[in-house]
Scaffold this motif. Structure first.
Motif, mmCIF file in Angstrom:
data_model
loop_
_atom_site.group_PDB
_atom_site.id
_atom_site.type_symbol
_atom_site.label_atom_id
_atom_site.label_comp_id
_atom_site.label_asym_id
_atom_site.label_seq_id
_atom_site.Cartn_x
_atom_site.Cartn_y
_atom_site.Cartn_z
ATOM 1 N N MET A 1 17.380 -59.698 -5.713
ATOM 2 C CA MET A 1 17.142 -58.268 -5.537
ATOM 3 C C MET A 1 15.647 -58.041 -5.308
ATOM 4 O O MET A 1 14.807 -58.584 -6.016
ATOM 5 C CB MET A 1 17.615 -57.529 -6.782
ATOM 6 C CG MET A 1 17.456 -56.057 -6.693
ATOM 7 S SD MET A 1 18.318 -55.298 -8.089
ATOM 8 C CE MET A 1 17.897 -53.642 -7.817
ATOM 9 N N LYS A 2 15.331 -57.199 -4.315
ATOM 10 C CA LYS A 2 13.931 -56.905 -4.007
ATOM 11 C C LYS A 2 13.380 -55.850 -4.960
ATOM 12 O O LYS A 2 14.098 -54.952 -5.387
ATOM 13 C CB LYS A 2 13.801 -56.391 -2.582
ATOM 14 C CG LYS A 2 14.064 -57.429 -1.533
ATOM 15 C CD LYS A 2 13.797 -56.836 -0.168
ATOM 16 C CE LYS A 2 13.959 -57.887 0.909
ATOM 17 N NZ LYS A 2 13.674 -57.336 2.230
ATOM 18 N N SER A 3 12.094 -55.976 -5.256
ATOM 19 C CA SER A 3 11.439 -54.958 -6.079
ATOM 20 C C SER A 3 11.209 -53.713 -5.236
ATOM 21 O O SER A 3 11.260 -53.749 -4.013
ATOM 22 C CB SER A 3 10.113 -55.480 -6.611
ATOM 23 O OG SER A 3 9.194 -55.626 -5.545
ATOM 24 N N LYS A 4 10.952 -52.590 -5.884
ATOM 25 C CA LYS A 4 10.670 -51.347 -5.157
ATOM 26 C C LYS A 4 9.467 -51.511 -4.240
ATOM 27 O O LYS A 4 9.444 -51.023 -3.131
ATOM 28 C CB LYS A 4 10.423 -50.193 -6.133
ATOM 29 C CG LYS A 4 11.631 -49.448 -6.527
ATOM 30 C CD LYS A 4 11.232 -48.190 -7.288
ATOM 31 C CE LYS A 4 12.418 -47.282 -7.421
ATOM 32 N NZ LYS A 4 12.108 -46.053 -8.099
ATOM 33 N N SER A 6 8.407 -54.120 -2.668
ATOM 34 C CA SER A 6 8.680 -54.914 -1.469
ATOM 35 C C SER A 6 9.518 -54.161 -0.452
ATOM 36 O O SER A 6 9.651 -54.584 0.678
ATOM 37 C CB SER A 6 9.358 -56.226 -1.847
ATOM 38 O OG SER A 6 10.656 -55.975 -2.351
ATOM 39 N N GLN A 7 10.080 -53.026 -0.821
ATOM 40 C CA GLN A 7 10.901 -52.229 0.084
ATOM 41 C C GLN A 7 10.096 -51.155 0.801
ATOM 42 O O GLN A 7 10.621 -50.465 1.655
ATOM 43 C CB GLN A 7 12.048 -51.587 -0.698
ATOM 44 C CG GLN A 7 12.994 -52.607 -1.293
ATOM 45 C CD GLN A 7 14.042 -51.971 -2.177
ATOM 46 O OE1 GLN A 7 14.233 -50.779 -2.163
ATOM 47 N NE2 GLN A 7 14.718 -52.781 -2.964
ATOM 48 N N VAL A 8 8.829 -51.030 0.491
ATOM 49 C CA VAL A 8 7.961 -50.020 1.089
ATOM 50 C C VAL A 8 7.120 -50.677 2.170
ATOM 51 O O VAL A 8 6.571 -51.760 1.971
ATOM 52 C CB VAL A 8 7.043 -49.386 0.013
ATOM 53 C CG1 VAL A 8 6.082 -48.403 0.631
ATOM 54 C CG2 VAL A 8 7.873 -48.738 -1.077
ATOM 55 N N GLN A 10 4.070 -51.706 4.159
ATOM 56 C CA GLN A 10 2.706 -51.878 3.669
ATOM 57 C C GLN A 10 1.814 -52.444 4.759
ATOM 58 O O GLN A 10 2.276 -53.166 5.635
ATOM 59 C CB GLN A 10 2.688 -52.842 2.493
ATOM 60 C CG GLN A 10 3.430 -52.374 1.289
ATOM 61 C CD GLN A 10 3.352 -53.385 0.151
ATOM 62 O OE1 GLN A 10 2.477 -54.227 0.106
ATOM 63 N NE2 GLN A 10 4.275 -53.291 -0.776
#
Length: 77
Positions: A1-4, A6-8, A10
């Protein structure tokens, strides 16, 4: 599961030194991020050196060369 984080989306910029200023108008650093975060009224085509529309769709210059009237593109926020 990706962290928050890593989903933004950048942008990571590595710089050789600390920024000399955060003032866009007086910044002359070749390592500036301003071109990535600010959009100008007009842009310069690096291949032709001609001015092209940015946020402005037109910019007529008065006959005496003392006034420029920028007409912004519709739909800008």
């Amino acid at each position: 599961m990706k962290s928050k984080a890593s989903q933004v989306a950048q942008l990571v910029l590595v710089s050789l030194s600390d920024p000399t200023t955060f003032n866009y108008a007086i910044n002359d650093s070749p390592y500036s991020v301003f071109s990535l975060i600010y959009k100008g009224l007009i842009d310069e085509n690096v291949m032709t050196s001609k001015l092209e529309p940015g946020l402005a769709e037109s910019w007529p210059i008065s006959a005496d060369k003392k006034q420029i009237i920028f007409t912004l593109k519709t739909g800008l926020k």
